[in-house]
Scaffold this motif. Structure first.
Motif, PDB file in Angstrom:
ATOM      1  N   ARG A   8       0.870  -1.371   0.022  1.00 38.94           N
ATOM      2  CA  ARG A   8       0.088   0.164  -0.090  1.00 38.94           C
ATOM      3  C   ARG A   8       1.055   1.331  -0.007  1.00 38.94           C
ATOM      4  N   ASP A 136      -1.533   7.031  11.749  1.00 36.07           N
ATOM      5  CA  ASP A 136      -2.428   7.808  10.542  1.00 36.07           C
ATOM      6  C   ASP A 136      -2.213   9.276  10.724  1.00 36.07           C
ATOM      7  N   ASP A 140      -1.000  12.028   7.992  1.00 34.59           N
ATOM      8  CA  ASP A 140      -1.428  13.291   7.627  1.00 34.59           C
ATOM      9  C   ASP A 140      -0.723  14.337   8.011  1.00 34.59           C
ATOM     10  N   ALA A 146       4.180   6.652   4.836  1.00 32.74           N
ATOM     11  CA  ALA A 146       3.436   5.141   4.977  1.00 32.74           C
ATOM     12  C   ALA A 146       3.976   4.541   6.175  1.00 32.74           C
ATOM     13  N   ARG A 163      -5.290  -4.489   9.460  1.00 34.28           N
ATOM     14  CA  ARG A 163      -5.284  -2.983   9.782  1.00 34.28           C
ATOM     15  C   ARG A 163      -5.519  -2.153   8.340  1.00 34.28           C
ATOM     16  N   PRO A 164      -6.280  -1.361   7.884  1.00 34.60           N
ATOM     17  CA  PRO A 164      -6.785  -0.793   6.884  1.00 34.60           C
ATOM     18  C   PRO A 164      -5.677  -0.134   6.036  1.00 34.60           C
ATOM     19  N   ASN A 165      -4.698   0.503   6.924  1.00 35.62           N
ATOM     20  CA  ASN A 165      -3.735   1.210   6.517  1.00 35.62           C
ATOM     21  C   ASN A 165      -2.278   0.928   6.588  1.00 35.62           C
ATOM     22  N   ALA A 167       0.894  -0.555   5.463  1.00 35.02           N
ATOM     23  CA  ALA A 167       1.335  -0.662   4.043  1.00 35.02           C
ATOM     24  C   ALA A 167       2.098  -1.991   3.789  1.00 35.02           C
TER      25      ALA A 167
END
Length: 325
Positions: A8, A136, A140, A146, A163-165, A167
């Motif tokens: 990711r 996260d 930001d 990442a 976990r969605p984020n 990478a």
């Protein structure tokens, strides 16, 4: 060199990278000129991914990587954080993350680090929402592009992959550590998470250069951590008993293609596993760098060669390590 997408991160990296642990500490002394020679030889040979950590030589490895980062474009540098404090979950806090990140960015000489990985944290950290909320926030804020995790166990890897984020997942994967093939690599591929294969030569066992008379210096983890005295024993010889590892290598030697070293065979085996993004062997000199890089040019291993690795593992290695990590 062949490139693959690093999960990711959205970045494409050469399939053979460079692990920079040995340029900092724990593998015997490497002077600065030799360390920079290794880094430059790797980049000139087509390496585009370098992995380091804030604790490798207390920042020395990061600072050396930072020197060559100023000289070259199109590199992806990953570092790790979390091992500078007592390993308890409460130390994985937003304030500590920012302090560690500030130090790593200064060492590397960058405003934004390409990839920051939690460095084999305590198992509960992988299930703590606040930890990943903090990561996260750092994305930001532009501190990191990442984030990923470096894990000891397959169970930790699977929790992180969900976990969605996240990478990428960095995990021990080599001919003496086959467990990640069962669930971790398929799960990562399905989720679009990158796999960084570390300890690819089982701390040198799979170089084919060692025998019963080989010794290592006192400041080498292959001496002082052979039984897990300093950190997880799985990091040293992949947790395999040294004598057993030597016997396993001898069984694999007849399967090497003509003109191929054991190390190249072992690295090619990793590259042939579906889902692997990049493998990160270390090196102490430019000759080792060149040998590692050449593994990317070898043809895929044959079915018989792959079966030989599996049979050797099942016979000698599986009873020692398969259920541990």
């Amino acid at each position: 060199m062949e490139t693959r997408r690093l999960g990711r991160t959205g970045r494409d990296v050469g399939v053979v990278g460079l692990g920079a642990w040995q340029l900092g500490a724990d593998w015997g002394a490497v002077d600065e000129s030799d360390a920079l020679g290794v880094l430059r030889a790797a980049i000139e040979g087509g390496v585009t991914f370098i992995d380091t950590a804030d604790v490798y030589g207390d920042g020395r490895s990061e600072r050396l990587v930072g020197q060559v980062l100023k000289e070259h474009d199109n590199l992806t540098v990953a570092t790790k954080m979390g091992r500078r404090v007592e390993q308890v979950p409460e130390n994985y806090s937003p304030a500590n993350f920012r302090a560690w990140n500030d130090r790593s960015r200064q060492n590397l000489g960058v405003d934004t680090i390409d990839l920051v990985q939690l460095h084999c944290p305590p198992t509960p950290v992988y299930s703590t929402d606040a930890v990943f909320d903090a990561l996260d926030a750092m994305v930001d804020e532009g501190r990191i592009a990442a984030y990923g995790v470096s894990v000891e166990t397959c169970a930790e890897a699977l929790t992180a992959i969900a976990r969605p984020n996240v990478a990428s997942v960095q995990i021990i994967l080599n001919a003496f550590r086959l467990k990640p093939l069962d669930e971790v690599l398929p799960a990562a591929a399905a989720a679009g998470v990158g796999i960084i294969a570390r300890v690819p030569l089982a701390s040198g066992l799979l170089s084919g250069k060692y025998d019963e008379h080989t010794t290592f210096s006192a400041d080498d983890h292959r001496t002082y951590n052979r039984h897990g005295e300093a950190f997880d024993v799985g990091e040293t010889f992949s947790g395999v008993d040294f004598a057993t590892g030597l016997e396993a290598v001898r069984r694999l030697m007849p399967w090497l293609p003509a003109g191929t070293t054991m190390a190249q065979f072992a690295l090619r085996w990793i590259l042939d596993q579906p889902g692997v993004s990049v493998v990160i062997p270390g090196a102490r000199n430019p000759e080792q760098v060149a040998g590692n890089i050449s593994a990317a040019t070898l043809p895929p291993l044959t079915d018989d060669q792959l079966a030989a690795v599996r049979d050797t593992y099942d016979t000698l290695i599986r009873p020692q390590v398969h259920d541990r990590w």
